[in-house]
Scaffold this motif. Structure first.
Motif, short mmCIF file in Angstrom:
data_model
loop_
_atom_site.label_atom_id
_atom_site.label_comp_id
_atom_site.label_asym_id
_atom_site.label_seq_id
_atom_site.Cartn_x
_atom_site.Cartn_y
_atom_site.Cartn_z
N VAL A 1 54.30 46.18 39.74
CA VAL A 1 53.54 44.61 38.90
C VAL A 1 53.10 43.41 39.63
N VAL A 2 54.03 42.90 40.36
CA VAL A 2 54.05 41.86 40.86
C VAL A 2 52.85 42.05 42.20
N TRP A 3 52.65 43.38 42.79
CA TRP A 3 51.47 42.96 43.27
C TRP A 3 50.18 43.32 42.68
N TRP A 4 49.98 44.29 41.45
CA TRP A 4 49.05 44.18 40.59
C TRP A 4 47.79 43.03 40.17
N ALA A 5 49.11 42.01 39.85
CA ALA A 5 48.89 40.95 39.10
C ALA A 5 48.36 39.96 40.33
N MET A 6 48.54 39.58 41.18
CA MET A 6 47.90 39.01 42.16
C MET A 6 46.83 39.44 42.77
N THR A 7 46.96 40.80 42.99
CA THR A 7 45.45 41.13 43.48
C THR A 7 44.36 41.99 42.73
N ARG A 8 44.56 41.54 41.19
CA ARG A 8 44.10 41.97 40.43
C ARG A 8 42.69 41.75 40.50
N GLY A 9 41.61 42.73 40.48
CA GLY A 9 40.21 42.32 40.73
C GLY A 9 39.23 42.22 42.49
N GLY A 10 41.00 42.37 42.63
CA GLY A 10 39.92 43.39 43.96
C GLY A 10 40.20 41.64 44.75
N ARG A 11 41.04 40.92 44.11
CA ARG A 11 41.08 39.37 44.62
C ARG A 11 42.56 39.44 46.01
N ARG A 12 42.98 38.51 47.50
CA ARG A 12 43.06 38.36 47.67
C ARG A 12 44.32 37.73 47.88
N PRO A 13 45.60 37.71 47.56
CA PRO A 13 45.95 36.49 47.41
C PRO A 13 46.04 35.58 47.51
N ARG A 14 46.16 34.44 46.89
CA ARG A 14 46.63 32.86 47.35
C ARG A 14 47.07 31.69 46.88
N LEU A 15 47.40 30.30 47.53
CA LEU A 15 47.82 29.81 46.55
C LEU A 15 47.23 28.03 46.84
N ALA A 16 45.73 28.26 46.20
CA ALA A 16 45.14 27.11 46.58
C ALA A 16 44.67 25.44 45.83
N ALA A 17 45.31 26.65 43.92
CA ALA A 17 45.34 25.75 43.48
C ALA A 17 46.24 26.04 42.57
N LEU A 18 46.65 24.93 41.66
CA LEU A 18 47.65 25.58 40.61
C LEU A 18 47.37 26.93 39.98
N ASP A 19 46.46 27.53 39.45
CA ASP A 19 45.91 28.48 38.94
C ASP A 19 46.85 28.92 39.42
N ASP A 20 46.77 29.63 41.05
CA ASP A 20 46.76 29.60 41.09
C ASP A 20 48.41 31.00 41.83
N LEU A 21 49.31 29.87 41.80
CA LEU A 21 50.59 29.36 41.77
C LEU A 21 51.32 29.98 40.40
N GLY A 22 50.34 29.47 38.96
CA GLY A 22 50.72 29.91 37.80
C GLY A 22 50.47 31.30 37.42
N ARG A 23 49.96 32.07 38.93
CA ARG A 23 49.75 33.76 38.85
C ARG A 23 50.83 33.81 39.20
N LEU A 24 51.13 33.07 40.47
CA LEU A 24 52.30 33.17 40.92
C LEU A 24 53.43 33.58 39.97
N LEU A 25 53.68 32.71 38.88
CA LEU A 25 55.15 31.93 38.44
C LEU A 25 55.59 33.39 37.47
N LEU A 26 54.09 33.67 37.23
CA LEU A 26 53.42 35.20 35.60
C LEU A 26 54.27 36.18 36.02
N ALA A 27 53.63 36.52 37.43
CA ALA A 27 53.65 37.61 38.49
C ALA A 27 55.23 37.80 38.36
N THR A 28 55.66 37.14 38.80
CA THR A 28 57.34 36.91 39.48
C THR A 28 58.19 37.48 38.15
N LEU A 29 57.55 36.13 37.11
CA LEU A 29 58.82 36.74 36.03
C LEU A 29 58.11 37.90 35.60
N ALA A 30 57.00 38.88 34.95
CA ALA A 30 56.75 39.69 34.97
C ALA A 30 57.61 40.80 35.39
#
Length: 697
Positions: free
Chosen positions: A101-130
């Motif tokens: 679940v965490v891997w799918w949420a962070m790589t959805r759409g074929g993008r590489r996981p990153r933490l370059a913006a607060l949106d990326d951090l929000g995506r990590l928090l949501l993926a972790t919670l899920a």
């Protein structure tokens, strides 16, 4: 040694080591449970597996291999930890589901996981919670139906423990593929040592709860100064130290549990809350600081680029002002143009003072304003507007120059004007040249008007003189005819010859007068043609007979081929006959004895399929040079060959021919070779109401 390092860099070897690590960490996770607690406060195996998946990126094949391995390693770890094989298998699938679940949420759409913006951090928090919720629900169901325990306490406890583990370890997987943007500094080493010392002092001692969060300010220090890779490493180390010491009974959380200040289960919750707080705070500040550094770098780059562009415009003045007109920007081009240095005018001079005062006052009076900076920017009250006009500037040495100035407003995000930008170019020399050109054009215009008036006067004079000549000349020709008819008695042959010469030259002079009169009408646009359906064949026959006197004393071979049927055109028969006579007389005049003069008339179709009457007059005479052919239809033009051979003529015949042909919407063309003769081809449109009865050539 190098061979061993190269082996570790291989993905398959790294994946194997990670799966072994998941087994080891999962099997020993029970040691992380505080004394008296049935649930581990941290599950590092989950964090390690997810970190490796995130480092793998959106590669589905590799992710599937790792997830399959996690089912086995997590299941073995749970079995080794004391669970039955069936329950261990269930937990292996539950841990794998969380990671997926965490891997799918962070790589959805074929993008590489990153933490370059607060949106990326929000995506990590949501993926972790899920992912943690998925594992919590599955774990709760497993213990409820397989171990006969309560659903909610277990689900709540493992959700928190897995979330804490993922948040402290997963950023390492993202940071692996992140390029270091900050060079190593001595400050980084100092901050790391301070964080390690403070953490050990707080969690390796028997201090109480008030000091539990003392490491966080030091972590915040690092988050604002370090790059993501260094901070993720510090978070992982911090998690290991805090959980390890707490599980051994050290630190404020464990001490509080031992003293009875909090329940043993609460020790785990406090530890998880500390780790989550540290991770969220540190990552949020690190991402925000990285964005700020990137924004400052972009701003500096843009400012440098803008300054370079401004200074590169060495011949163009670029001046910026605030809303009152005070100069805020003065580029090198402005210095070159006006002589002022930037530091002498920025912030201290209003740009209206650069303008010629009299010109500003005149513009102010025109706009109904008082002289001032508002005169320069009148009407420029919103984005997208600009004004370009010439102004006179006064340089530092009081020299006047004319500039082409474009002024545009600068607006903020609310649309309010906060300043103006002016771009100017010195056009003094251009304006002088333009004025000189305008003056020259005016002189040329005056000269043309004078020549036109003179030409009209000449035309009027020729027309008047021609009219005056025609009347007495007609009288002379009339008396000549009377003498030839014997009205005053019979004349001798010698007298008849003289009278004949008088008649011949008189008629030649009359023809010249008629040409001059017709040319005057053509020039004045009064060539009135009385068009009506007429038989071109009859006109050509009549003209051919009229050329008899011209050829009776010449040794020429005359040929004519005229269509037997009527060739009907809409035209003025008198004017068309004049065309044929002029062409035939020219052919006779320019063909020496022994030559051939040919006249043909037929019908053809042009390239568009239109029916045309074709009149061709050709000769084997002197011919016309290519240079003279381009001017042969010009008024009063005499070819070089005609002048040299002293052939009589005025140069009006062919110009009149062309005017008449044009008036009938026809065309005329000349084809000639010097010394071999000439051919004139005339095309007239056939009468539209009368279709030709025979075939067209």
């Amino acid at each position: 040694m190098n061979r061993a390092l190269a082996l570790l860099r291989r993905w398959d070897v790294a994946a194997g080591l990670v799966l072994v690590g998941i087994f080891v960490l999962g099997a020993t996770a029970v040691r992380f449970a505080p004394p008296g607690s049935s649930v581990a406060v941290w599950w590092p195996a989950a964090g390690l597996g997810i970190a490796f998946l995130l480092a793998t990126g959106p590669n589905r094949r590799r992710a599937a291999i790792v997830l399959a391995g996690m089912v086995v390693s997590s299941g073995l770890a749970n079995w080794y930890g004391g669970r039955t094989p069936l329950v261990a298998t269930y937990f292996g699938f539950a841990n794998t589901a969380e990671a997926a679940v965490v891997w799918w949420a962070m790589t959805r759409g074929g993008r590489r996981p990153r933490l370059a913006a607060l949106d990326d951090l929000g995506r990590l928090l949501l993926a972790t919670l899920a992912g943690a919720l998925v594992f919590g629900v599955l774990a709760g169901l497993i213990v409820t139906y397989a171990l006969d325990r309560t659903f909610f306490p277990t689900a709540y406890a493992v959700t928190a423990s897995h979330a804490a583990a993922v948040l402290t370890l997963a950023p390492l997987g993202v940071a692996v593929s992140t390029k270091a943007t900050i060079p190593w500094r001595l400050e980084d080493l100092l901050q790391g040592i301070v964080l390690l010392a403070v953490t050990l002092w707080v969690f390796a001692s028997t201090n109480g709860l008030p000091l539990a969060f003392l490491p966080l300010p030091v972590l915040v220090w690092g988050a604002t100064r370090l790059d993501l890779r260094a901070l993720a490493t510090q978070l992982a180390v911090l998690g290991v130290i805090v959980v390890g010491l707490t599980s051994e009974g050290y630190g404020p959380f464990a001490i509080a549990g031992k003293s009875g200040a909090v329940a043993p289960e609460t020790v785990g919750a406090l530890t998880q809350a500390f780790l989550v707080t540290a991770a969220v705070t540190g990552l949020a500040l690190a991402v925000a600081s990285a964005q700020r550094r990137d924004a400052l770098a972009d701003l500096f780059s843009e400012a440098t680029f803008t300054q370079t562009v401004l200074n590169s415009a060495a011949a163009t003045a670029i001046i910026g002002t605030d809303s009152t007109g005070t100069i805020t920007l003065f580029n090198r081009g402005a210095t070159n143009l006006l002589g002022y240095q930037s530091e002498d005018v920025v912030g201290s001079l209003n740009w209206v003072e650069l303008h010629e005062p009299a010109e500003v006052a005149a513009r102010a009076a025109e706009l109904g304003l008082s002289p001032g900076p508002q005169v320069l920017v009148h009407g420029l009250d919103q984005a997208g507007r600009s004004e370009t006009r010439d102004w006179t500037w006064v340089t530092s040495d009081q020299k006047r120059i004319v500039v082409d100035l474009t002024i545009s407003p600068i607006v903020d995000q609310d649309g309010s004007v906060i300043g103006y930008i002016g771009v100017a170019e010195d056009v003094t020399e251009r304006r002088v040249a333009s004025e000189a050109v305008q003056l020259a054009l005016q002189r040329e215009r005056n000269a043309v008007e004078e020549l036109t008036a003179l030409d009209q006067t000449k035309t009027d004079f020729l027309s008047s003189v021609s009219h005056e000549f025609r009347t007495p000349l007609a009288s002379v020709l009339g008396y000549t005819e009377m003498l030839e008819d014997g009205a005053v008695g019979e004349m001798s042959p010698k007298q008849l010859d003289l009278v004949s010469r008088i008649d011949r030259n008189g008629r030649r002079l009359l023809g010249l007068i008629e040409d001059l009169l017709l040319n005057s009408r053509i020039e004045s646009g009064q060539l009135n043609l009385a068009k009506r359906p007429c038989d071109l064949a009859a006109i050509v026959d009549h003209a051919w007979e009229a050329t008899g006197p011209l050829t009776q004393r010449r040794n020429l071979h005359l040929r004519h081929e005229i269509a037997s049927r009527p060739v009907t055109v809409d035209g003025d028969d008198t004017a068309i006959e004049r065309v044929v006579l002029n062409l035939l007389s020219n052919a006779v005049k320019f063909t020496p004895d022994g030559g051939i003069v040919t006249l043909t008339l037929d019908t053809v179709r042009d390239e568009r399929g239109g029916a045309k009457a074709r009149l061709v007059v050709s000769d084997s005479g002197y011919g016309i040079s290519e240079e003279d052919q381009r001017q042969v239809f010009r008024r009063f033009f005499r070819s070089t060959d005609a002048t040299e051979r002293a052939v009589q003529g005025t140069g009006l015949g062919l110009s009149i021919v062309q005017a008449i042909v044009d008036g009938h919407e026809g065309t005329i063309r000349v084809d000639s070779v010097l010394g071999q003769g000439s051919t004139f081809t005339v095309l007239f449109p056939l009468a539209s109401a009368i279709a030709p009865s025979g075939p067209l050539h």
